[in-house]
Write an enzyme that holds these catalytic residues in place. Structure first.
Site, mmCIF file in Angstrom:
data_model
loop_
_atom_site.group_PDB
_atom_site.id
_atom_site.type_symbol
_atom_site.label_atom_id
_atom_site.label_comp_id
_atom_site.label_asym_id
_atom_site.label_seq_id
_atom_site.Cartn_x
_atom_site.Cartn_y
_atom_site.Cartn_z
ATOM 1 N N LEU A 527 63.480 33.846 76.883
ATOM 2 C CA LEU A 527 62.959 32.504 77.121
ATOM 3 C C LEU A 527 64.026 31.446 76.871
ATOM 4 O O LEU A 527 64.001 30.379 77.451
ATOM 5 C CB LEU A 527 61.762 32.217 76.199
ATOM 6 C CG LEU A 527 60.511 33.060 76.389
ATOM 7 C CD1 LEU A 527 59.515 32.769 75.282
ATOM 8 C CD2 LEU A 527 59.888 32.777 77.744
ATOM 9 N N GLY A 528 64.945 31.757 75.982
ATOM 10 C CA GLY A 528 65.958 30.759 75.688
ATOM 11 C C GLY A 528 66.922 31.252 74.630
ATOM 12 O O GLY A 528 66.674 32.251 73.961
ATOM 13 N N GLY A 530 69.256 29.648 71.449
ATOM 14 C CA GLY A 530 69.514 28.437 70.678
ATOM 15 C C GLY A 530 70.508 28.697 69.571
ATOM 16 O O GLY A 530 71.080 29.784 69.490
ATOM 17 N N GLY A 531 70.684 27.713 68.736
ATOM 18 C CA GLY A 531 71.622 27.851 67.630
ATOM 19 C C GLY A 531 71.252 29.011 66.729
ATOM 20 O O GLY A 531 72.093 29.694 66.176
ATOM 21 N N GLY A 533 69.384 31.751 67.609
ATOM 22 C CA GLY A 533 69.435 33.054 68.246
ATOM 23 C C GLY A 533 68.694 33.046 69.562
ATOM 24 O O GLY A 533 68.540 32.015 70.196
ATOM 25 N N ASP A 645 65.956 17.702 64.099
ATOM 26 C CA ASP A 645 66.485 18.102 65.407
ATOM 27 C C ASP A 645 65.430 17.863 66.479
ATOM 28 O O ASP A 645 65.096 18.758 67.245
ATOM 29 C CB ASP A 645 66.944 19.560 65.369
ATOM 30 C CG ASP A 645 67.930 19.887 66.490
ATOM 31 O OD1 ASP A 645 68.457 18.931 67.117
ATOM 32 O OD2 ASP A 645 68.167 21.069 66.761
#
Ligand SMILES: *[C@@H]1O[C@H](CO)[C@@H](O)[C@H](O)[C@H]1NC(C)=O
Ligand SMILES: *[C@@H]1O[C@H](CO)[C@@H](O)[C@H](O)[C@H]1NC(C)=O
Ligand SMILES: *[C@@H]1O[C@H](CO)[C@@H](O)[C@H](O)[C@H]1NC(C)=O
Length: 862
Positions: A527-528, A530-531, A533, A645
């Site tokens: 799905l994505g 990011g920082g 994982g 964030d």
């Protein structure tokens, strides 16, 4: 959390236990710090296994202030050979270490007794002694260490130098380490000196960040490394005398790319401050390395846009472990240096901010990567360059290590495996048998050991955290005590009750369940990234869809944030916060299981995809939902929580487009309640970062309000927060949209899809709200509660097309009667801000909001 009720009584006693544990924890941590202070100041690492062997010598040889003992005189070493000869020569030898050699005419092995298993340096010295009576220059030799091929058919005839030094890092997995020297048919093998030396266990972690594809690479400890380059950047040669692990660091000049304009900087090595608590020690690299660096030559000259690049020739059929050492010795003040690190053409680390990572100047830091050669070449390049968003256009690097990783054949040669060199070797099969047997036999024991390890050794390993950051979750603090409690409670048969309800971490998933749910982390379900994982879509056995977030190893957001997130999320329940379902910390994994958000991140509904545009009403409802989530974080929970964030990728939409705030990995509790957490350095995403927070390092909930203002503008204008390809004045949405807002012409830059569909009063209210959020100073920004009210007002304006005419029915599902009646006074209180109000008024106003809001927040929060 369904099991909470039957456990109520237990939870009470749990609280007592926790209180005691906290005290114990404090006592422990104080004594641990004390121990390590002693440790760090008095002595450096003492290797349990430490062999320095001079082969074929008749007496000790001193080299680099170490004494090499003749192989014939060493007691815990056996030499098995059919036939060996001794050679020695003092003339024409580059250094005393090469003045003797042992020559083998048939296969021969040195067996070293190993006191402590784990990675060892294996260092080999070769020089074809001219006066040996043998033609060693044309000798062709192979060397095997346990089941790794170190050298295959090496000959000095094809080698440019008169002598050769090789260094490997090999994991000794039994009580002996065997080095076998194999002459090729009819030839001879030889060796002049050997070192086999333990290294600290934390020196190399099992995982590093892989760049192709960008994801964690694990299992490194089962592989062998060969040192190919080790540089003291901007500094002189550092020899084994100045390195507690006997390594050599060479100057980088020969590897600098010709176009790199660099300056070298240095400080007194004694001014380097090793961070005791973070696993960077003089064993990681000596202070001589951190005390020198290269920086950009023409830094801060406008239009100077270049990288400092080092180029290394490598064998493209192998992967390389790349360790980059940093230490900000160039800056005069904190937070002035932010730069990018590239390996080949990949961005390995964007916006490296050493001040944030280390908390101070002159503090060492390193990162590990796994990379291959750059595309279609025999080179690997490492570059640092300025970050576009940084004030200071500069970049730095202090040290660099590049190590070749053994291939699938367990070899440093493309084709040769141990089986091909030692065909009769039974060791392999025997070993596998033993491994399989012991794995099966020891699973239960391991599980127990693991628990003990977490409880006791984990404590000891604390300073090694950076090297070990992929340890299982229950390492420190609360989770450690939780581990203890759940072990005891297992005996009494109430394990699931206690460990779930009282630790409050949601459901525990086994790694197997996670594998099944995600089809073994099928990339198709990604799905994505990011920082923290990678995030996969998963389906549980009962058919529930979930989002499975698998932590990166050694991402700097690693363990600590995993724990922050797990603890925070499990305490927080709100309709507009993404809920945590459970977690998995088996096999050193850091996996979080969340509710699945079918419509994904808000951002993907704004731009960059083919998804249909959202209506103005939908956008307002989404912003209101997110604002509610944030308002709950700031005021609704026991402790005030700052998200840190807030951005459009952290606002997720469920199947009904209900917005939920996600990703508390960067969250921190607010200053009033937890003083120790406030001094944390700047984190967050560029483009959303509160300028005041960035400048002054002061974290308040108003930093989230700023970021939310950026989100509002993004929602209106459907473009990224930062878009570097646009003309300069447009790059930053906050600046760009504010100039239009101040002119009252936001409609000029808003999403074309909305033109003609937005009530002008609603747009005006929205624009004013965003403008207030984006105020330069935190004190001038509204609270999240005010933002929420204003957005609801904007929605009302859109719905009724004439403000405050009559109480509408609540076709907008979030708005109820109470709010309409209180809408006008609250809105006025916000307008008073525009006229500039004192801090006193501010307080009154905040009080008013929170009373009203407790009615809204509490029924939904828990
Ligand atoms: C530092 O830079 C100067 C020239 O700017 C050069 O002469 C010197 O060799 C460099 N020192 C190191 C250790 O790279
Ligand atoms: C290394 O150590 C020696 C003495 O042990 C010292 O004289 C020298 O300055 C040190 N520095 C470097 C960079 O090798
Ligand atoms: C630095 O190198 C990277 C990787 O090759 C490249 O993408 C980037 O554009 C370079 N930056 C500059 C300023 O040349």
């Amino acid at each position: 959390m369904a099991s909470a009720n039957p456990c109520y009584g237990l939870m009470k006693s749990w609280e007592v236990i926790m209180a005691k544990m906290r005290l114990l924890k404090w006592v422990l941590s104080v004594s641990v710090v004390f121990l390590f202070l002693i440790d760090g100041s008095s002595s450096s690492f003492t290797p349990p296994d430490d062999y320095s062997i001079s082969c074929g010598a008749s007496q000790n040889i001193t080299f680099q202030s170490r004494s090499f003992v003749p192989d014939s005189q060493h007691s815990s070493l056996t030499l098995k050979t059919g036939n060996s000869l001794v050679a020695s020569s003092k003339s024409g030898v580059p250094s005393p270490i090469y003045q003797s050699a042992r020559i083998f005419t048939s296969k021969a092995s040195y067996k070293f007794k190993i006191k402590q298993q784990g990675r060892h340096w294996v260092r080999l010295y070769f020089c074809p002694l001219p006066s040996s009576g043998h033609d060693l220059t044309s000798a062709s030799l192979s060397v095997v260490a346990d089941d790794f091929v170190l050298l295959n058919n090496f000959t000095f005839r094809k080698y440019s130098d008169a002598h050769m030094f090789k260094e490997y890092a090999i994991n000794a997995t039994s009580d002996t380490l065997t080095l076998t020297f194999i002459p090729s048919n009819g030839s001879e093998a030889f060796v002049n000196a050997i070192e086999v030396v333990s290294m600290p266990t934390y020196l190399f972690a099992d995982q590093a960040f892989g760049l192709h594809p960008p994801s964690p690479v694990s299992g490194l400890s089962e592989l062998a490394f060969e040192t190919v380059y080790r540089l003291n950047i901007g500094g002189p040669l550092v020899t084994a005398q100045n390195d507690t692990l006997g390594r050599t660091w060479v100057n980088d000049l020969n590897y600098l790319h010709v176009n790199s304009s660099v300056l070298n900087v240095s400080v007194n090595p004694s001014s380097i401050k090793y961070p005791q608590a973070q696993g960077v020690t003089p064993e990681t690299a000596p202070n001589w390395v951190y005390a020198t660096a290269d920086v950009m030559g023409d830094a801060n000259v406008p239009n100077t846009n270049f990288n400092i690049t080092w180029v290394f020739s490598v064998d493209p059929s192998f992967s390389y472990f790349v360790r980059v050492h940093f230490c900000d010795i160039m800056s005069k003040s904190l937070n002035s240096l932010v730069f990018n690190l590239y390996i080949n053409s990949d961005l390995a680390s964007g916006s490296v901010d050493l001040s944030t990572l280390t908390g101070n100047l002159n503090v060492p830091y390193y990162r590990d990567f796994v990379s291959g050669a750059s595309a279609d070449s025999n080179t690997l390049t490492v570059s640092v360059g300025p970050d576009n968003m940084a004030d200071t256009r500069n970049a730095t690097m202090n040290g660099l290590e590049i190590m070749k990783i053994s291939n699938k054949l367990k070899s440093f040669d493309k084709n040769a495996s141990v089986e091909s060199l030692l065909p009769s070797s039974p060791s392999k099969i025997g070993k596998i048998g033993i491994i399989v047997g012991s794995v099966i036999g020891a699973v239960a024991a391991l599980a127990l050991l693991g628990l003990c390890y977490c409880c006791f050794v984990g404590r000891k390993a604390k300073p090694a955290q950076q090297g070990h950051s992929w340890l299982p979750l229950p390492l420190y603090g609360n989770s450690q005590t939780m581990t203890k409690v759940s072990t005891t409670s297992q005996k009494s048969g109430t394990a699931s009750c206690i460990s779930l309800a009282s630790s409050n971490l949601g459901r525990f998933f086994s790694f197997q369940e996670i594998l099944d749910a995600t089809n073994k982390f099928d990339e198709k379900l990604l799905l994505g990234v990011g920082g923290f994982g990678r995030v996969y879509k998963g389906t549980l056995e009962d058919g529930t869809n979930v989002a499975v977030k698998r932590g990166n190893p050694r991402s700097e957001q690693g363990l600590a944030e995993f724990r922050t997130e797990i603890e925070m999320l499990s305490k927080l329940r709100h309709r507009h916060l993404v809920s945590l379902i459970g977690y998995c910390d088996e096999r050193s994994e850091m996996i979080l299981v969340y509710e699945y958000m079918a419509n994904g991140p808000l951002r993907s509904h704004l731009y960059g995809t083919d998804l249909p545009p959202l209506s103005w009403k939908q956008r307002l409802e989404i912003c209101i939902g997110a604002a509610r989530g944030l308002h709950y974080l700031h005021t609704g929970a026991a402790q005030s929580i700052i998200h840190r964030d807030v951005k459009t990728t952290n606002i997720l939409l469920d199947e009904n487009f209900v917005a939920k705030v996600a990703d508390f990995g960067l969250s921190k509790t607010g200053p009033a309640l937890d003083q120790t957490h406030v001094s944390t350095a700047v984190k967050g995403s560029f483009g959303y970062l509160d300028p005041e927070y960035f400048r002054r390092q002061q974290l308040t909930d108003k930093s989230d309000v700023y970021s939310f203002g950026v989100v509002l503008m993004e929602v209106l204008c459907t473009r990224p927060a930062l878009n570097p390809v646009l003309p300069r004045e447009q790059v930053n949405i906050a600046e760009w949209a504010m100039t239009w807002q101040k002119k009252g012409m936001l409609d000029q830059i808003m999403d074309q899809n909305l033109v003609g569909k937005v009530n002008p009063a609603s747009l005006k209210k929205f624009g004013e709200t965003a403008e207030k959020c984006l105020a330069e100073h935190g004190v001038d920004r509204p609270s999240m509660g005010d933002v929420l009210w204003n957005l609801e007002y904007a929605l009302q304006l859109q719905e009724t097309s004439s403000a405050l005419m009559e109480p509408e029915d609540n076709s907008t599902n979030h708005i109820t009667g109470i709010q309409l009646t209180s809408l006008e006074p609250l809105d006025n209180s916000v307008s008073r801000i525009e006229g500039g109000i004192s801090g006193k008024d501010d307080d009154i106003e905040d009080g008013a909001t929170s009373t009203v809001f407790s009615q809204i927040v509490n029924p939904r929060g828990r």
